[in-house]
Design a protein around this motif. Structure first.
Motif, PDB file in Angstrom:
ATOM      1  N   THR A  14       2.854 -36.519  32.546  1.00  0.00           N
ATOM      2  CA  THR A  14       4.320 -36.413  32.478  1.00  0.00           C
ATOM      3  C   THR A  14       4.809 -35.217  33.285  1.00  0.00           C
ATOM      4  OG1 THR A  14       4.367 -37.479  30.337  1.00  0.00           O
ATOM      5  CG2 THR A  14       6.258 -36.084  30.855  1.00  0.00           C
ATOM      6  N   LYS A  22       8.064 -35.866  41.523  1.00  0.00           N
ATOM      7  CA  LYS A  22       9.266 -36.675  41.831  1.00  0.00           C
ATOM      8  C   LYS A  22      10.376 -35.788  42.391  1.00  0.00           C
ATOM      9  CE  LYS A  22      11.413 -39.854  39.408  1.00  0.00           C
ATOM     10  NZ  LYS A  22      11.984 -40.505  38.223  1.00  0.00           N
ATOM     11  N   ASN A  69       6.324 -46.008  46.464  1.00  0.00           N
ATOM     12  CA  ASN A  69       5.428 -46.839  45.652  1.00  0.00           C
ATOM     13  C   ASN A  69       4.476 -45.978  44.829  1.00  0.00           C
ATOM     14  OD1 ASN A  69       6.432 -49.259  46.392  1.00  0.00           O
ATOM     15  ND2 ASN A  69       4.923 -49.652  48.006  1.00  0.00           N
ATOM     16  N   GLN A 112       6.284 -44.483  41.961  1.00  0.00           N
ATOM     17  CA  GLN A 112       6.529 -45.472  40.894  1.00  0.00           C
ATOM     18  C   GLN A 112       5.267 -45.713  40.086  1.00  0.00           C
ATOM     19  OE1 GLN A 112       8.151 -48.850  42.924  1.00  0.00           O
ATOM     20  NE2 GLN A 112      10.233 -48.030  42.878  1.00  0.00           N
ATOM     21  N   TRP A 113       4.136 -45.776  40.786  1.00  0.00           N
ATOM     22  CA  TRP A 113       2.881 -46.047  40.088  1.00  0.00           C
ATOM     23  C   TRP A 113       2.530 -44.912  39.128  1.00  0.00           C
ATOM     24  CZ3 TRP A 113      -2.069 -43.725  40.192  1.00  0.00           C
ATOM     25  CH2 TRP A 113      -3.020 -44.421  39.453  1.00  0.00           C
ATOM     26  N   GLU A 132       4.506 -42.763  37.805  1.00  0.00           N
ATOM     27  CA  GLU A 132       5.477 -42.682  36.701  1.00  0.00           C
ATOM     28  C   GLU A 132       5.167 -43.746  35.642  1.00  0.00           C
ATOM     29  OE1 GLU A 132       9.663 -43.034  37.709  1.00  0.00           O
ATOM     30  OE2 GLU A 132      10.110 -41.687  36.023  1.00  0.00           O
ATOM     31  N   THR A 133       4.825 -44.935  36.108  1.00  0.00           N
ATOM     32  CA  THR A 133       4.467 -46.006  35.163  1.00  0.00           C
ATOM     33  C   THR A 133       3.259 -45.593  34.327  1.00  0.00           C
ATOM     34  OG1 THR A 133       5.273 -47.622  36.723  1.00  0.00           O
ATOM     35  CG2 THR A 133       3.806 -48.451  35.014  1.00  0.00           C
ATOM     36  N   CYS A 134       2.261 -45.007  34.997  1.00  0.00           N
ATOM     37  CA  CYS A 134       1.047 -44.581  34.270  1.00  0.00           C
ATOM     38  C   CYS A 134       1.401 -43.550  33.203  1.00  0.00           C
ATOM     39  CB  CYS A 134       0.040 -43.943  35.219  1.00  0.00           C
ATOM     40  SG  CYS A 134      -0.881 -45.137  36.148  1.00  0.00           S
ATOM     41  N   MET A 163       4.255 -43.050  31.706  1.00  0.00           N
ATOM     42  CA  MET A 163       5.045 -43.631  30.606  1.00  0.00           C
ATOM     43  C   MET A 163       4.183 -44.506  29.713  1.00  0.00           C
ATOM     44  SD  MET A 163       8.865 -43.893  32.199  1.00  0.00           S
ATOM     45  CE  MET A 163       8.988 -45.457  32.652  1.00  0.00           C
ATOM     46  N   ARG A 164       3.326 -45.319  30.325  1.00  0.00           N
ATOM     47  CA  ARG A 164       2.536 -46.222  29.477  1.00  0.00           C
ATOM     48  C   ARG A 164       1.510 -45.437  28.644  1.00  0.00           C
ATOM     49  NH1 ARG A 164      -0.945 -48.961  34.183  1.00  0.00           N
ATOM     50  NH2 ARG A 164      -2.592 -47.427  34.204  1.00  0.00           N
ATOM     51  N   THR A 165       1.008 -44.329  29.198  1.00  0.00           N
ATOM     52  CA  THR A 165       0.038 -43.542  28.432  1.00  0.00           C
ATOM     53  C   THR A 165       0.736 -42.845  27.261  1.00  0.00           C
ATOM     54  OG1 THR A 165      -1.100 -43.182  30.520  1.00  0.00           O
ATOM     55  CG2 THR A 165      -1.857 -41.887  28.658  1.00  0.00           C
ATOM     56  N   ASP A 179      -7.161 -42.114  34.047  1.00  0.00           N
ATOM     57  CA  ASP A 179      -5.858 -42.244  34.726  1.00  0.00           C
ATOM     58  C   ASP A 179      -5.256 -40.876  35.025  1.00  0.00           C
ATOM     59  OD1 ASP A 179      -5.991 -44.957  34.640  1.00  0.00           O
ATOM     60  OD2 ASP A 179      -4.489 -45.237  33.064  1.00  0.00           O
TER      61      ASP A 179
END
Ligand SMILES: Cc1cc2nc3c(=O)[nH]c(=O)nc-3n(C[C@H](O)[C@H](O)[C@H](O)COP(=O)(O)OP(=O)(O)OC[C@H]3O[C@@H](n4cnc5c(N)ncnc54)[C@H](O)[C@@H]3O)c2cc1C
Length: 467
Positions: free
Chosen positions: A311, A318, A339, A342-343, A345-347, A349-351, A402
């Motif tokens: 995070t 960013k 890209n 985005q990748w 950030e997704t990682c 958030m999902r973690t 990750d």
């Protein structure tokens, strides 16, 4: 195109101004939504507490964490005092000690602290990296859980109170010493000897990876004389009254390891020579209890701290991308970089979401934690317990893996500045993250354990159903 300018006016100040004032909680809408989602009716109280904590963690403790990471601030050991007394003092910077005292005074493991508040506070604290805080916090949490289950003597009850509720405002710190020179994953191969002398126990031998060496108490695995089963003990670093005089409880700290990450925290090699130890739980259930209880917390922490490291790295990368220009364009205008952002950030958030979701499953386990696989439960409870156990291991593997990838990519957003230790905290978080992959069970070991668990459970829980 540009003309020469011998007084190049380029400055990072605009970016730094943002970074210096960013508030980990208030400026993170996603995390605020996660907290709101999970904390339910307790949200109001938790939200207000987090606002208060965030003020300290985002500025004061962040700066302490940066200051203590410099090579010349590395902790070291003083084996003797000036009068030839063996003291084995771990010398740490004043900022480390102050931050530790302030963080532990949050009483995170007290029965008065709401579980979701504890978790959310830990998430914010872990954004500052290891900082000699993350490992001691999780070790103390594991020790408290173990003692809550097995403390049954005045000594062990006193230790529990010291760790959980504090003693005259002093909150004790825990450590866990399992690994020996011949094996870290293979705890059953331990050879540290526990000797019973009437009603008391003493331990003899060496432990080879002892982090949080400054702790007050350690969970130690050892084999009682003439047995092949590992038992669990809690070992005070100093017996009552001896801390002030720096007389350690029958052990020496032989060496501090020189390591790549988590450098603000010592990892030592220790020789026990008759240290007083208090047994916890049945003597033949040490492995099951240390894995099922103590390592459960450490592994949950790896998941949560991976989310926190990511995070912070993503947030800073960013913003840097919005600030930096190359070839006359903001670098966010390059689709490949967008890209990548985005990748990562997704990682992140999902973690984060997964860490909170898994924690909810863990909190709702009927009857709380149990060591090993438990057989005499209803099929539903049995499956639930099994699933949580496996998910904790899977999360540990995935999140730590990750985290290193995400931080590496976040560093690349900064170009060459990404690897500069004095430009951002990302190189430090990266090094800490590499450690997270290895301790508390490396990948292969956990995958092997998961495979073995599924084989044992195959008559009542098919892998396909779990998936
Ligand atoms: C910075 C740091 C601090 C640490 N602090 C502590 C601490 O405070 N307390 C503590 O007790 N320990 C601590 N450790 C030790 C850590 O827990 C061990 O390093 C870890 O458990 C692995 O043990 P090992 O190093 O002996 O590796 P090994 O167990 O020898 O493993 C070597 C390799 O073999 C693989 N392997 C092992 N068994 C299997 C298997 N069954 N199937 C497939 N592959 C396998 C592993 O995945 C690994 O790749 C620390 C480690 C580090 C790096």
């Amino acid at each position: 195109m540009s003309f020469p300018d011998r007084n190049n006016p380029y400055s990072f100040d605009e970016y730094l101004q943002w970074r210096n004032s960013v508030n980990y909680y208030l400026d993170d809408e996603f995390f605020q939504r996660v907290v709101r989602h999970y904390s339910g009716s307790e949200w109001d109280r938790i939200h207000n507490e987090l606002i208060k904590l965030s003020e300290r963690v985002s500025y004061r403790w962040r700066d302490f964490a940066e200051a203590i990471a410099w090579p010349e601030k590395r902790p070291y050991i003083m084996h003797f005092d000036g009068h030839n007394h063996r003291i084995d003092r771990i010398v740490r910077p004043a900022q480390t000690e102050l931050m530790e005292q302030e963080v532990f005074s949050e009483a995170l493991f007290s029965s008065k602290t709401l579980p979701w508040l504890k978790l959310a506070k830990m998430f914010l604290i872990y954004q500052n990296g290891e900082a000699c805080i993350a490992c001691p916090l999780t070790c103390t949490e594991g020790l408290v859980a173990l003692l809550e289950k097995f403390a049954d003597t005045p000594d062990t009850k006193r230790i529990l109170k010291h760790c959980k509720e504090g003693q005259h405002g002093d909150f004790a710190i825990g450590a866990q010493y399992l690994s020996e020179i011949q094996g870290g994953s293979d705890v059953p191969s331990n050879v540290l000897e526990a000797v019973r002398d009437g009603k008391t126990w003493h331990i003899y031998g060496k432990k080879f990876f002892c982090s949080a060496t400054h702790a007050d108490y350690a969970v130690v695995t050892a084999k009682p004389t003439d047995t092949e089963k590992v038992a669990l003990f809690v070992v005070p670093s100093w017996l009552p009254g001896d801390k002030e005089r720096e007389i350690r409880n029958g052990y020496t700290i032989d060496r501090i390891k020189w390591k790549m990450g988590t450098i603000e925290l010592t990892t030592a090699e220790i020789t026990f020579n008759g240290a007083r130890a208090y047994p916890l739980g049945p003597l033949d259930r040490g492995v099951a209890n240390v894995v099922g209880i103590v390592l459960t917390f450490s592994r949950l922490t790896v998941g949560l701290s991976a989310a926190a490291f990511m995070t912070r790295s993503v947030r800073e990368a960013k913003k840097y991308a919005e600030f930096r220009e190359a070839f006359g364009l903001k670098i966010t205008q390059f689709p490949m970089l967008t890209n990548q952002l985005q990748w990562i950030e997704t990682c992140a958030m999902r973690t984060t979401a997964a860490a909170f979701k898994l924690y909810r499953e863990f909190l709702h386990l009927e009857g709380g934690l149990k060591g090993g696989l438990v057989s005499n439960e209803s099929p539903m409870t049995k499956k639930k317990r099994f699933a949580v156990r496996e998910l904790i291991m899977l999360q540990k593997i995935t999140a730590s893996w990750d985290s290193t990838d995400v931080i590496r990519m976040a560093m690349s957003v900064f170009g060459g500045h990404g690897v500069m230790e004095d430009f951002s905290s990302l190189p430090r978080l990266f090094r800490d993250s590499a450690i997270n992959e290895l301790w508390e069970g490396p990948r292969n070991v956990l995958l092997t354990q998961i495979h073995r668990d599924f084989q044992r459970a195959r008559t009542w829980y098919a892998p396909r159903e779990f998936v």
